[in-house]
Design an enzyme around this catalytic site. Sequence first.
Site, PDB file in Angstrom:
ATOM      1  N   LYS A   1      14.225 -62.886   9.566  1.00 41.34           N
ATOM      2  CA  LYS A   1      15.055 -64.222   9.091  1.00 41.34           C
ATOM      3  C   LYS A   1      15.852 -63.375   7.957  1.00 41.34           C
ATOM      4  O   LYS A   1      16.925 -64.017   7.561  1.00 41.34           O
ATOM      5  CB  LYS A   1      14.314 -65.210   8.438  1.00 41.34           C
ATOM      6  CG  LYS A   1      13.615 -65.846   9.478  1.00 41.34           C
ATOM      7  CD  LYS A   1      12.571 -67.124   8.963  1.00 41.34           C
ATOM      8  CE  LYS A   1      12.135 -68.171  10.372  1.00 41.34           C
ATOM      9  NZ  LYS A   1      10.877 -67.024  10.927  1.00 41.34           N
ATOM     10  N   ASP A   2      15.775 -62.536   7.390  1.00 38.85           N
ATOM     11  CA  ASP A   2      16.568 -61.708   6.237  1.00 38.85           C
ATOM     12  C   ASP A   2      17.905 -61.412   6.947  1.00 38.85           C
ATOM     13  O   ASP A   2      19.066 -61.368   6.193  1.00 38.85           O
ATOM     14  CB  ASP A   2      16.008 -60.192   6.065  1.00 38.85           C
ATOM     15  CG  ASP A   2      14.844 -60.475   4.985  1.00 38.85           C
ATOM     16  OD1 ASP A   2      14.575 -61.556   4.208  1.00 38.85           O
ATOM     17  OD2 ASP A   2      13.889 -59.624   4.937  1.00 38.85           O
TER      18      ASP A   2
END
Length: 494
Positions: free
Chosen positions: A112-113
């Site tokens: 998700k980064d």
Amino acid sequence: MKDKFLFQSTRSSEIVASAPEAILSGIAPDGGLFVPVELPRADVRRILSLDPLPMAAAILHIMLPSFSEEQLLPLVTNGYTGKFDTPAVTPLCAVDDMNILELFHGPTCAFKDVALCLLPHLMKASAESLSDRNEILILTATSGDTGKAALEGFRDVEGTSILVFYPRDGVSAVQKAQMVSQQGSNTHVCSVEGNFDDAQTGVKTAFQALQKEFLSQGVRLSSANSINIGRLAPQVFYYFSAYRDLMDAGKIAYGDLVDYSVPTGNFGDILAGYYAKLLGLPIGRLICASNANNVLTDFLKDGTYDRCRPFYTTYSPSMDILVSSNLERLLYLLSNDTALVSSLMKDLSEKGRYTVPASLLKQLQQVFWPDCCDDEQTLETIHHVWKDCGYLLDPHTAVAWRAAEHYRDQFGTARETVVLSTASPFKFPEAVLSALGIPHAENGFIAMHELSKAVSMPIPAPLQGLEDKPVLHRDTIAPKDLTEYVRKKAVEYR
Ligand SMILES: *Cc1c(COP(=O)(O)O)cnc(C)c1O
């Protein structure tokens, strides 16, 4: 005439927005999701010739055409440089006859980064392009990982601030340590008495109560929700970068089809792969890998999406989902029929299930191939890949690896396969140690060290020494006090 600069709702072609408007508002006013009205085909050869950051900017420009490549490159550079521990951003690693796409080199060691490091910059640029001088305040309720990734993404991005609420009784000790030690002058973390639903309901209520009031004071409330087009668009990049790396390794020539296996929850990651295919990247199959919560497996087999089923807590918690929100975008892309999408979504909310027309199912099956496995099979896979190949998989990645193996067994394909790896194994040390047959401590911090010793690999920097980091956020509130709390905190930011 279709306007390539416009986005529309999946539920109505009357509801349109520019890219900046879609990014700032998140969800469409009718409850639908924003999709590009028209997707141009890309100059794939040119894109594949670029270095990682320019490549990311070029793809973002196609997904969000109101922004030029020249405008996007500095945003991408600011978003990723210094936050990802490798210039490749998402390196590809050959393991036996598979290829692992490592999406976990960012500040929280999870995929998700990739989107959340870019979203704040896209939001800021969106506000600027609309001459919107409001400060952006992000409100998020988290069950653990997304909150931390959002905090890291927004940390010290000028013109933005973020308030994250987590359930006091609903996150692991490691997740809590990650959040309460959060640095950054514009970040704030607070626990809510109760479970995730209490926190989420509290945040929704605060949103409704405060949105207008804050706007009149120069603050725009927004969310870092996974259905925001600004979170989806950055994910298309790594499908291209993996393809380029396979070309560089001499494993494929331009034009060869490549299969991608994706550990799937909310359907955002795999949908980005479908966008890559629509843009013209030579993708064969997208393998949709699920854990015991296999609602997508059943759907892709028989065309009925049925959320009325038991919910399992598994070793791959980020895929423990019964409603995959981003699937709505795929249904629209394949059918081009907003009335159909509206009626399916109405069925889902009223009856808990819907069935797509046979022709649509056939289209789905031409691109997507579903597979699922349970916890025991997940651990077996981690064990055998470590023993046979010396590569350590996290539980989410293991689910996708196993699905890729199944696909090959079934179809005997000679194509290259890319397995998307969505988290570092050190985020899930207890499960990974169990898979290796090594007894482990109950305490997650100790288990991390035990894993490091067992496999002779260092703990990734962002997860190191967490237990000793100073606690910077100590507030705890009752759900009913959340709105008042936001009001008070918002003043401190100005
Ligand atoms: C969020 C997440 C997933 C699922 O991705 P979706 O885009 O929701 O399908 C898989 N693995 C990990 C580690 C995640 O954090």
